[in-house]
Design a protein around this motif. Structure first.
Motif, mmCIF file in Angstrom:
data_model
loop_
_atom_site.group_PDB
_atom_site.id
_atom_site.type_symbol
_atom_site.label_atom_id
_atom_site.label_comp_id
_atom_site.label_asym_id
_atom_site.label_seq_id
_atom_site.Cartn_x
_atom_site.Cartn_y
_atom_site.Cartn_z
ATOM 1 N N PHE A 225 -140.513 -67.222 24.240
ATOM 2 C CA PHE A 225 -139.254 -67.059 24.968
ATOM 3 C C PHE A 225 -138.614 -65.720 24.631
ATOM 4 C CE2 PHE A 225 -134.552 -67.935 24.568
ATOM 5 C CZ PHE A 225 -134.266 -67.915 25.922
ATOM 6 N N TRP A 226 -138.507 -65.418 23.348
ATOM 7 C CA TRP A 226 -137.888 -64.148 22.966
ATOM 8 C C TRP A 226 -138.725 -62.957 23.431
ATOM 9 C CZ3 TRP A 226 -133.508 -62.071 22.147
ATOM 10 C CH2 TRP A 226 -133.441 -60.765 21.627
ATOM 11 N N SER A 227 -140.022 -63.097 23.402
ATOM 12 C CA SER A 227 -140.887 -62.004 23.854
ATOM 13 C C SER A 227 -140.599 -61.645 25.306
ATOM 14 C CB SER A 227 -142.360 -62.394 23.680
ATOM 15 O OG SER A 227 -143.209 -61.366 24.133
ATOM 16 N N LEU A 228 -140.432 -62.662 26.151
ATOM 17 C CA LEU A 228 -140.104 -62.425 27.561
ATOM 18 C C LEU A 228 -138.777 -61.692 27.673
ATOM 19 C CD1 LEU A 228 -140.775 -63.201 30.652
ATOM 20 C CD2 LEU A 228 -139.042 -64.957 30.304
ATOM 21 N N LEU A 229 -137.761 -62.166 26.949
ATOM 22 C CA LEU A 229 -136.442 -61.549 27.044
ATOM 23 C C LEU A 229 -136.454 -60.116 26.529
ATOM 24 C CD1 LEU A 229 -134.003 -64.394 25.866
ATOM 25 C CD2 LEU A 229 -134.968 -63.986 28.138
ATOM 26 N N ALA A 230 -137.106 -59.896 25.398
ATOM 27 C CA ALA A 230 -137.137 -58.559 24.808
ATOM 28 C C ALA A 230 -137.845 -57.555 25.707
ATOM 29 C CB ALA A 230 -137.803 -58.612 23.437
ATOM 30 N N ASP A 231 -138.834 -58.059 26.453
ATOM 31 C CA ASP A 231 -139.586 -57.184 27.361
ATOM 32 C C ASP A 231 -138.862 -56.987 28.691
ATOM 33 O OD1 ASP A 231 -141.551 -56.919 25.474
ATOM 34 O OD2 ASP A 231 -142.910 -58.384 26.395
ATOM 35 N N GLY B 86 -127.984 -77.982 33.553
ATOM 36 C CA GLY B 86 -127.458 -78.453 32.276
ATOM 37 C C GLY B 86 -128.177 -77.901 31.069
ATOM 38 N N ALA B 87 -129.418 -77.466 31.219
ATOM 39 C CA ALA B 87 -130.186 -76.958 30.078
ATOM 40 C C ALA B 87 -129.831 -75.527 29.715
ATOM 41 C CB ALA B 87 -131.685 -77.052 30.366
ATOM 42 N N ILE B 88 -129.310 -74.769 30.677
ATOM 43 C CA ILE B 88 -129.216 -73.327 30.455
ATOM 44 C C ILE B 88 -128.257 -72.969 29.327
ATOM 45 C CG2 ILE B 88 -127.388 -72.901 32.153
ATOM 46 C CD1 ILE B 88 -130.500 -70.683 31.381
ATOM 47 N N GLY B 89 -127.213 -73.771 29.102
ATOM 48 C CA GLY B 89 -126.295 -73.461 28.009
ATOM 49 C C GLY B 89 -126.987 -73.452 26.659
ATOM 50 N N SER B 90 -127.890 -74.418 26.440
ATOM 51 C CA SER B 90 -128.646 -74.437 25.181
ATOM 52 C C SER B 90 -129.670 -73.317 25.139
ATOM 53 C CB SER B 90 -129.335 -75.794 25.003
ATOM 54 O OG SER B 90 -128.400 -76.788 24.646
ATOM 55 N N ILE B 91 -130.306 -73.044 26.259
ATOM 56 C CA ILE B 91 -131.276 -71.944 26.307
ATOM 57 C C ILE B 91 -130.577 -70.621 26.014
ATOM 58 C CG2 ILE B 91 -132.833 -70.669 27.842
ATOM 59 C CD1 ILE B 91 -133.510 -73.362 29.187
ATOM 60 N N GLU B 92 -129.355 -70.486 26.494
ATOM 61 C CA GLU B 92 -128.599 -69.262 26.217
ATOM 62 C C GLU B 92 -128.119 -69.203 24.762
ATOM 63 O OE1 GLU B 92 -127.103 -68.420 30.791
ATOM 64 O OE2 GLU B 92 -125.793 -69.547 29.440
ATOM 65 N N ILE B 93 -127.844 -70.352 24.152
ATOM 66 C CA ILE B 93 -127.566 -70.345 22.711
ATOM 67 C C ILE B 93 -128.794 -69.844 21.962
ATOM 68 C CG2 ILE B 93 -127.149 -71.805 20.686
ATOM 69 C CD1 ILE B 93 -125.412 -73.575 22.480
ATOM 70 N N ALA B 94 -129.983 -70.321 22.371
ATOM 71 C CA ALA B 94 -131.221 -69.851 21.732
ATOM 72 C C ALA B 94 -131.367 -68.343 21.881
ATOM 73 C CB ALA B 94 -132.426 -70.570 22.321
ATOM 74 N N ALA B 95 -131.089 -67.831 23.077
ATOM 75 C CA ALA B 95 -131.180 -66.389 23.295
ATOM 76 C C ALA B 95 -130.185 -65.649 22.413
ATOM 77 C CB ALA B 95 -130.918 -66.069 24.770
ATOM 78 N N SER B 96 -128.984 -66.195 22.268
ATOM 79 C CA SER B 96 -127.958 -65.563 21.445
ATOM 80 C C SER B 96 -128.363 -65.524 19.979
ATOM 81 C CB SER B 96 -126.637 -66.324 21.596
ATOM 82 O OG SER B 96 -126.190 -66.328 22.932
ATOM 83 N N VAL B 97 -128.891 -66.645 19.489
ATOM 84 C CA VAL B 97 -129.307 -66.721 18.085
ATOM 85 C C VAL B 97 -130.484 -65.784 17.819
ATOM 86 C CG1 VAL B 97 -130.319 -68.245 16.351
ATOM 87 C CG2 VAL B 97 -128.421 -69.053 17.759
ATOM 88 N N LEU B 98 -131.414 -65.726 18.750
ATOM 89 C CA LEU B 98 -132.563 -64.843 18.568
ATOM 90 C C LEU B 98 -132.159 -63.376 18.699
ATOM 91 C CD1 LEU B 98 -135.202 -66.991 20.461
ATOM 92 C CD2 LEU B 98 -135.084 -66.589 17.992
ATOM 93 N N VAL C 65 -143.715 -71.332 26.568
ATOM 94 C CA VAL C 65 -143.233 -72.444 25.754
ATOM 95 C C VAL C 65 -143.187 -72.004 24.301
ATOM 96 C CG1 VAL C 65 -143.733 -74.792 24.979
ATOM 97 C CG2 VAL C 65 -144.120 -74.169 27.369
ATOM 98 N N GLY C 66 -142.086 -72.316 23.619
ATOM 99 C CA GLY C 66 -141.917 -71.925 22.225
ATOM 100 C C GLY C 66 -140.924 -70.789 22.095
ATOM 101 N N ALA C 67 -140.153 -70.797 21.001
ATOM 102 C CA ALA C 67 -139.112 -69.800 20.796
ATOM 103 C C ALA C 67 -139.669 -68.379 20.740
ATOM 104 C CB ALA C 67 -138.337 -70.114 19.515
ATOM 105 N N LYS C 68 -140.842 -68.222 20.132
ATOM 106 C CA LYS C 68 -141.432 -66.885 20.015
ATOM 107 C C LYS C 68 -141.776 -66.314 21.383
ATOM 108 C CE LYS C 68 -145.205 -64.352 17.736
ATOM 109 N NZ LYS C 68 -146.389 -64.464 16.831
#
Length: 426
Positions: free
Chosen positions: A27-33, A353-365, A22-25
């Motif tokens: 979330f990005w840690s999971l993706l980066a790893d 329906g949530a994934i589009g916003s979650i993917e925007i978050a991934a794109s911005v990060l 939970v939290g943007a930080k």
């Protein structure tokens, strides 16, 4: 993307509630790893179902600041939306109490609304399905809120004190993209100054699993949940259901700069199209998605060659992955072979329906960190998906402009261009 009076819309606050943290930080840690948050379903016994895996959020509503009455009143998805909105508001640094409330709005996307709450309440009032005539007196007092997805937007509006345009956008799996795109348009046209926009879905319930089982859209790879989501891989056999939320604070660029806000990205272009073809089917040539991409790039006043990274829909079904690959080639031409593409659904599943916003978050990060998240579990590329899908490991990459796309049941095809506001000509 600027309006008639030159209003450019930017993201100044991000909140994320996603599988794996939970939290943007987190979330990005999971993706980066390149980690995965997919596992065997724990919310109920999944053994009767064909697909028994999902990407669940480890979510403690009380620990995350919701009171007992809020928890009682709200479905899990609404809880996601409120917690995530609060994170975005705090991240933005805006003093919402000082804003004109009627100039502050909310747009929340959701494909399936309060699915978990409705499923639980039906089991309660029907005594687990044994009663043909149900007894409503056993239902939660706020059952009406579960029946109307507009309650999601209302809850977020109450949480942030917004009295301006407030709505729910429900366009299937493009809801999260469309909600943010619509919110940006409201600022651009002058109908609002600040928008809290994003999406939330919590669909991991027996009814949802059964529905996707029936059409064999989800994976049956139950013996290896961590590696079950395999977009663009030749061995893929369906998507992995997920849940979560991402919410953003949007405002006009000049206003953000005057107050010294941190600007993550500009929403430079957005478009949505329908294929008017089939409820679940996709044309193989990707024409409608390609058209949405073309219009979004035109609105951003950017050439295809300006795209540094594509955050793909990448669901992990053969039909979608091939359709999307064709759309990128059709819209970007030769540049489609040069630009990195990846799907975060390989790590956090498909939260509808949530994934589009979650993917925007991934794109911005990705822009924030100049890195492209990987497509996890991509070991055996499908020969028909022959682009650069960034397999297994994140890549250091300058990402000034990102294209994020979505595809949804009903024929919805959406595209958004996110750009660094200081590194593009307007």
């Amino acid at each position: 993307m600027s309006g008639p009076d030159g209003r450019r819309v930017v993201i100044t606050g991000i909140g994320v509630t996603a599988p794996g943290g939970v939290g943007a930080k987190n979330f990005w840690s999971l993706l980066a790893d390149g980690g995965t948050a997919t596992r065997r379903i724990s919310f109920f016994d999944p053994s009767p179902f064909r697909s028994q895996v999902a990407a669940e959020v480890d979510f403690d509503a009380e620990l995350l600041g919701l009171g007992a009455q809020e928890i009682r009143r709200m479905d899990r998805a609404a809880q996601f939306a409120v917690v995530t909105a609060r994170e975005a508001v705090a991240d933005s640094g805006l003093e919402f109490d000082a804003l004109a409330p009627h100039r502050t709005g909310v747009t929340i996307g959701s494909a399936v609304g309060a699915t978990m709450g409705l499923d639980e309440e039906y089991r309660t009032v029907s005594d687990s399905g044994r009663l043909e005539l149900v007894d409503h007196e056993y239902a939660v007092p706020h059952l009406y809120n579960y029946m109307v997805p507009s309650s999601f937007a209302a809850e977020v509006a109450w949480a942030v004190g917004a009295e301006g345009p407030t709505t729910v956008v429900s366009t299937g799996c493009t809801s999260g993209l469309d909600a943010v795109g619509y919110a940006a348009e409201l600022i651009r046209e002058g109908s609002a100054d600040v928008m809290v926009a994003g999406a939330a879905d919590a669909p991991i319930s027996p009814i949802t699993v059964a529905c996707f089982d029936a059409i064999k859209a989800t994976t049956s790879r139950n013996d290896d949940p961590e590696h079950a989501s395999r977009p663009f891989d030749g061995t893929r056999n369906g998507f992995v259901l997920g849940e979560g939320s991402a919410v953003f604070v949007l405002e006009e660029l000049d206003t953000a700069r005057r107050r010294g806000a941190h600007v993550y990205a500009e929403i430079a272009g957005y478009a949505t199209r329908s294929n008017a073809f089939h409820m679940t089917g996709l044309r193989p040539d990707g024409r409608e998605m390609a058209e949405a991409i073309r219009v979004a790039l035109d609105e951003a006043r950017l050439a295809p060659e300006a795209v540094d990274y594509i955050n793909a829909h990448g669901s992990g079904t053969k039909q979608n992955d091939r359709h999307e690959t064709a759309a990128f080639k059709r819209s970007l031409g030769e540049h489609a072979y040069a630009v990195p593409v990846s799907s975060i659904k390989s790590m956090v599943g498909h939260s509808l329906g949530a994934i589009g916003s979650i993917e925007i978050a991934a794109s911005v990060l990705a822009m924030e960190n100049n890195a492209v998240p990987p497509t996890a579990n991509l070991h055996t590329p499908d020969p028909e998906c022959d682009l650069d899908y960034v397999p297994l490991t994140a890549r250091d990459w300058r990402t000034d402009t990102v294209l994020s796309v979505g595809s949804g049941f009903g024929g919805f095809q959406s595209a958004m261009v996110l750009a660094h506001p200081d590194r593009r000509a307007v």
